[in-house]
Design a protein around this motif. Structure first.
Motif, PDB file in Angstrom:
ATOM      1  N   TRP A  92      57.000  98.010 -66.150  1.00 34.46           N
ATOM      2  CA  TRP A  92      55.210  97.981 -66.407  1.00 34.46           C
ATOM      3  C   TRP A  92      55.105  99.452 -66.297  1.00 34.46           C
ATOM      4  O   TRP A  92      55.679 100.227 -65.365  1.00 34.46           O
ATOM      5  CB  TRP A  92      54.691  97.210 -65.511  1.00 34.46           C
ATOM      6  CG  TRP A  92      54.529  95.735 -65.861  1.00 34.46           C
ATOM      7  CD1 TRP A  92      55.059  94.680 -65.075  1.00 34.46           C
ATOM      8  CD2 TRP A  92      53.691  95.131 -66.881  1.00 34.46           C
ATOM      9  NE1 TRP A  92      54.707  93.585 -65.732  1.00 34.46           N
ATOM     10  CE2 TRP A  92      54.094  93.705 -66.816  1.00 34.46           C
ATOM     11  CE3 TRP A  92      52.863  95.592 -67.724  1.00 34.46           C
ATOM     12  CZ2 TRP A  92      53.194  93.152 -67.405  1.00 34.46           C
ATOM     13  CZ3 TRP A  92      52.353  94.846 -68.727  1.00 34.46           C
ATOM     14  CH2 TRP A  92      52.476  93.451 -68.639  1.00 34.46           C
ATOM     15  N   SER A  93      54.264  99.783 -67.065  1.00 34.96           N
ATOM     16  CA  SER A  93      53.672 101.362 -66.948  1.00 34.96           C
ATOM     17  C   SER A  93      52.783 101.404 -65.770  1.00 34.96           C
ATOM     18  O   SER A  93      52.221  99.857 -65.580  1.00 34.96           O
ATOM     19  CB  SER A  93      53.133 102.084 -68.234  1.00 34.96           C
ATOM     20  OG  SER A  93      51.940 100.978 -68.506  1.00 34.96           O
ATOM     21  N   PRO A  94      52.546 102.288 -64.834  1.00 34.51           N
ATOM     22  CA  PRO A  94      51.573 102.213 -63.789  1.00 34.51           C
ATOM     23  C   PRO A  94      50.105 101.367 -64.069  1.00 34.51           C
ATOM     24  O   PRO A  94      49.623 100.993 -63.085  1.00 34.51           O
ATOM     25  CB  PRO A  94      51.629 103.801 -63.324  1.00 34.51           C
ATOM     26  CG  PRO A  94      52.549 104.282 -63.752  1.00 34.51           C
ATOM     27  CD  PRO A  94      53.019 103.751 -65.102  1.00 34.51           C
ATOM     28  N   ASP A  95      49.701 101.917 -65.272  1.00 34.45           N
ATOM     29  CA  ASP A  95      48.504 101.294 -65.808  1.00 34.45           C
ATOM     30  C   ASP A  95      48.432  99.875 -66.195  1.00 34.45           C
ATOM     31  O   ASP A  95      47.300  99.566 -66.565  1.00 34.45           O
ATOM     32  CB  ASP A  95      47.698 102.198 -66.741  1.00 34.45           C
ATOM     33  CG  ASP A  95      48.124 102.559 -67.865  1.00 34.45           C
ATOM     34  OD1 ASP A  95      49.170 101.812 -68.297  1.00 34.45           O
ATOM     35  OD2 ASP A  95      47.636 103.309 -68.582  1.00 34.45           O
ATOM     36  N   GLY A  96      49.549  99.198 -66.385  1.00 38.83           N
ATOM     37  CA  GLY A  96      49.789  97.892 -66.869  1.00 38.83           C
ATOM     38  C   GLY A  96      49.636  97.992 -68.336  1.00 38.83           C
ATOM     39  O   GLY A  96      49.421  96.720 -68.986  1.00 38.83           O
ATOM     40  N   SER A  97      49.829  99.119 -69.108  1.00 44.91           N
ATOM     41  CA  SER A  97      48.975  99.088 -70.795  1.00 44.91           C
ATOM     42  C   SER A  97      50.511  98.983 -71.251  1.00 44.91           C
ATOM     43  O   SER A  97      50.080  98.370 -72.708  1.00 44.91           O
ATOM     44  CB  SER A  97      48.401 100.170 -71.105  1.00 44.91           C
ATOM     45  OG  SER A  97      49.234 101.422 -70.937  1.00 44.91           O
ATOM     46  N   LYS A  98      51.517  99.205 -70.784  1.00 47.22           N
ATOM     47  CA  LYS A  98      52.690  99.351 -71.777  1.00 47.22           C
ATOM     48  C   LYS A  98      54.043  98.819 -70.861  1.00 47.22           C
ATOM     49  O   LYS A  98      54.012  98.751 -69.860  1.00 47.22           O
ATOM     50  CB  LYS A  98      53.332 100.881 -71.959  1.00 47.22           C
ATOM     51  CG  LYS A  98      52.095 101.477 -73.055  1.00 47.22           C
ATOM     52  CD  LYS A  98      52.539 102.682 -73.748  1.00 47.22           C
ATOM     53  CE  LYS A  98      51.490 103.006 -74.586  1.00 47.22           C
ATOM     54  NZ  LYS A  98      50.965 102.240 -75.892  1.00 47.22           N
ATOM     55  N   ILE A  99      54.925  98.452 -71.764  1.00 51.88           N
ATOM     56  CA  ILE A  99      56.290  97.754 -70.888  1.00 51.88           C
ATOM     57  C   ILE A  99      57.354  98.628 -71.642  1.00 51.88           C
ATOM     58  O   ILE A  99      57.342  98.633 -72.843  1.00 51.88           O
ATOM     59  CB  ILE A  99      56.620  96.449 -71.324  1.00 51.88           C
ATOM     60  CG1 ILE A  99      55.253  95.582 -70.672  1.00 51.88           C
ATOM     61  CG2 ILE A  99      57.801  95.797 -70.754  1.00 51.88           C
ATOM     62  CD1 ILE A  99      55.329  94.127 -70.947  1.00 51.88           C
TER      63      ILE A  99
END
Length: 159
Positions: A92-99
């Motif tokens: 997960w990216s830190p902001d949860g928008s990408k993997i």
């Protein structure tokens, strides 16, 4: 009471040897069965939840490795990748928008990234080596991964 040697009762050392033989056979059978089980299993792998609370994981339930997400309680499992290649090691990216993840769609493992809903799958690395295990920097500006592109395994970082 154990009988070996054609049903005759054993005494002393012969009885001990018979018990040891039975124990040895049971241990070998147990080790063999554990070994066979490990041939058909794969260690579980899941990425810690993103800021959205979902867990990303890979599974080969359709015959090849694909990326899935689910709620922390196991509900809402959703498959994000659909292809005959192996897609694995989601992060997960830190902001949860990408993997970020690894995929062998081009014949060797490369690093890819997609939106958290599986859209906009984009290849980030392009080489003939294997690139695995992406990990985001805390600010989300960089991705670290390991690769054997120069002949041995090392850690690389990219924007």
């Amino acid at each position: 009471m154990f009988f070996v040697n054609g049903g005759k009762r054993l005494k002393g050392d012969a009885r001990k040897a018979g018990r040891l033989f039975i124990v040895a056979v049971l241990i070998v059978a147990l080790v063999f069965s554990i070994g066979l089980a490990s041939l058909f299993t794969h260690p579980a792998y899941a990425a810690f939840p993103g800021s959205n609370g979902k867990i990303a994981f890979h599974s080969n339930r359709d015959g090849d490795w694909e990326i899935f997400v689910m709620n922390a309680d196991g509900s809402g499992q959703t498959q994000l990748t659909f292809n005959t290649a192996n897609d694995a090691w989601p992060a997960w990216s830190p902001d949860g928008s990408k993997i970020a993840f690894a995929s062998d769609r081009d014949g060797d493992n490369e690093i890819w990234v997609m939106n958290s809903d599986g859209s906009s799958q984009t290849q980030l690395t392009f080489n003939t080596a294997n690139d695995y295990d992406p990990a985001w920097s805390p600010d989300g500006s960089k991705i670290a991964f390991h690769s054997n592109r120069d002949g041995d395994w090392e850690i690389f970082v990219m924007n």
